[in-house]
Design an enzyme around this catalytic site. Structure first.
Site, PDB file in Angstrom:
ATOM      1  N   CYS A 179       0.810  -1.223   0.000  1.00 59.49           N
ATOM      2  CA  CYS A 179       0.000   0.000   0.000  1.00 59.49           C
ATOM      3  C   CYS A 179       0.840   1.269   0.000  1.00 59.49           C
ATOM      4  O   CYS A 179       0.368   2.323  -0.434  1.00 59.49           O
ATOM      5  CB  CYS A 179      -0.918   0.034   1.224  1.00 59.49           C
ATOM      6  SG  CYS A 179      -2.337  -1.057   1.137  1.00 59.49           S
TER       7      CYS A 179
ATOM      8  N   TYR B  70       1.012  10.615 -10.849  1.00 62.13           N
ATOM      9  CA  TYR B  70       0.259   9.620 -10.085  1.00 62.13           C
ATOM     10  C   TYR B  70      -0.526   8.682 -11.001  1.00 62.13           C
ATOM     11  O   TYR B  70      -0.456   7.449 -10.855  1.00 62.13           O
ATOM     12  CB  TYR B  70      -0.676  10.349  -9.126  1.00 62.13           C
ATOM     13  CG  TYR B  70      -1.460   9.470  -8.194  1.00 62.13           C
ATOM     14  CD1 TYR B  70      -0.846   8.843  -7.117  1.00 62.13           C
ATOM     15  CD2 TYR B  70      -2.835   9.290  -8.370  1.00 62.13           C
ATOM     16  CE1 TYR B  70      -1.583   8.051  -6.240  1.00 62.13           C
ATOM     17  CE2 TYR B  70      -3.571   8.498  -7.494  1.00 62.13           C
ATOM     18  CZ  TYR B  70      -2.941   7.884  -6.443  1.00 62.13           C
ATOM     19  OH  TYR B  70      -3.668   7.096  -5.585  1.00 62.13           O
TER      20      TYR B  70
END
Length: 264
Positions: free
Chosen positions: A85, A167
């Site tokens: 994560c 991103y």
């Protein structure tokens, strides 16, 4: 893969948000969870709360990651479930207006490289280091399965918004790792998948609830159904199911309440 009592798991970014909820969810199933993070206080507290271990790991540093895996395996045994994560990145438009000069400026290549290292390269690093350990361990079932690796992408991988050129493209790259890596590892019995979460009620987002309640309400209303942000426990539930279900392999899951992000 049967998640048995005492089976080892590793969760990067397990001190907060989606990783924290997933570490707790795996621990509730009886797994011994090693949390990798750089937030030592929160990581140690959560590890103690779920009966796991904490290891200070910088996912952008090869030696730190290698040491983290060695320490986690020494404490808990070979991990059979790995969830990645953790990430770090920057943001900005490819070309933006520069108030100082009255002209335009380019997003620096160095900023892009920083995000690529913190998202895409780190994902490969964690997945491949975990796969190496799994490959050198015995299978856990009659299918010859040795473990399951899940990477965290984002709906931005498909719906990248303005200012998300780093991103969005790097999270898309995370999805791009999944199928070739799953095929690379198929003869070793190691599964690889990714999850693309939408807008979730992580601590970062929850801070908006008090700062800007109008925007908070708009975000909730933007989700088709249910009309709310996702709960970290719902992400954790999917992570546990991916680990359990041996037929889930080479797949990228959207977990987003059917939201499709607009340009901005």
């Amino acid at each position: 893969m049967k998640l048995e009592q005492g089976m080892a798991a590793i969760v990067t970014g397990g001190a907060s948000g989606l990783g924290r909820a997933s570490a707790a969810g795996l621990a509730e199933l009886g797994l011994k969870v090693a949390i990798f993070d750089i937030n030592d206080e929160a990581g140690e507290q959560h590890a103690a709360a779920i009966g796991g271990t904490y290891h200070h790991v910088d996912i952008t540093d090869e030696a730190s990651a290698v040491e983290g895996f060695a320490a986690a395996r020494a404490a808990n045994g070979q991990e059979r479930v790995t969830l990645h994560c953790a990430m770090t990145s920057k943001r900005g438009k490819t070309i933006g207006f520069d108030k100082a000069t009255g002209g335009y400026k380019r997003l620096p290549t160095e900023d892009y490289a920083f995000g690529a290292e913190g998202i895409l390269v780190a994902s490969y690093r964690i997945a491949s280091l975990s796969a190496l350990g799994m490959a050198n361990s015995d299978p856990v079932n009659e299918d010859g399965e040795r473990g399951a690796i899940t990477l965290t992408a984002s709906v931005a991988a498909q719906d990248g918004q303005i200012g998300q050129v780093i991103y969005g493209s790097c999270k898309s790259g995370v999805n791009g790792l999944v199928l070739p890596m799953a095929r690379d590892l198929m003869d070793l019995g190691i599964r690889v998948n990714s999850v693309m979460p939408g807008i979730f009620a992580t601590p970062l987002m929850l801070g908006m609830k008090d700062r800007n309640p109008q925007m908070w309400d708009q975000l909730n209303a933007s989700v088709p159904f249910p009309k709310r942000l996702g709960e970290p426990e719902e992400f954790a539930s999917l992570i546990c199911e991916i680990a359990r279900n041996s037929y889930i392999n080479g797949h990228q899951f959207r977990l987003d309440g059917a939201i499709r992000m607009p340009p901005k």
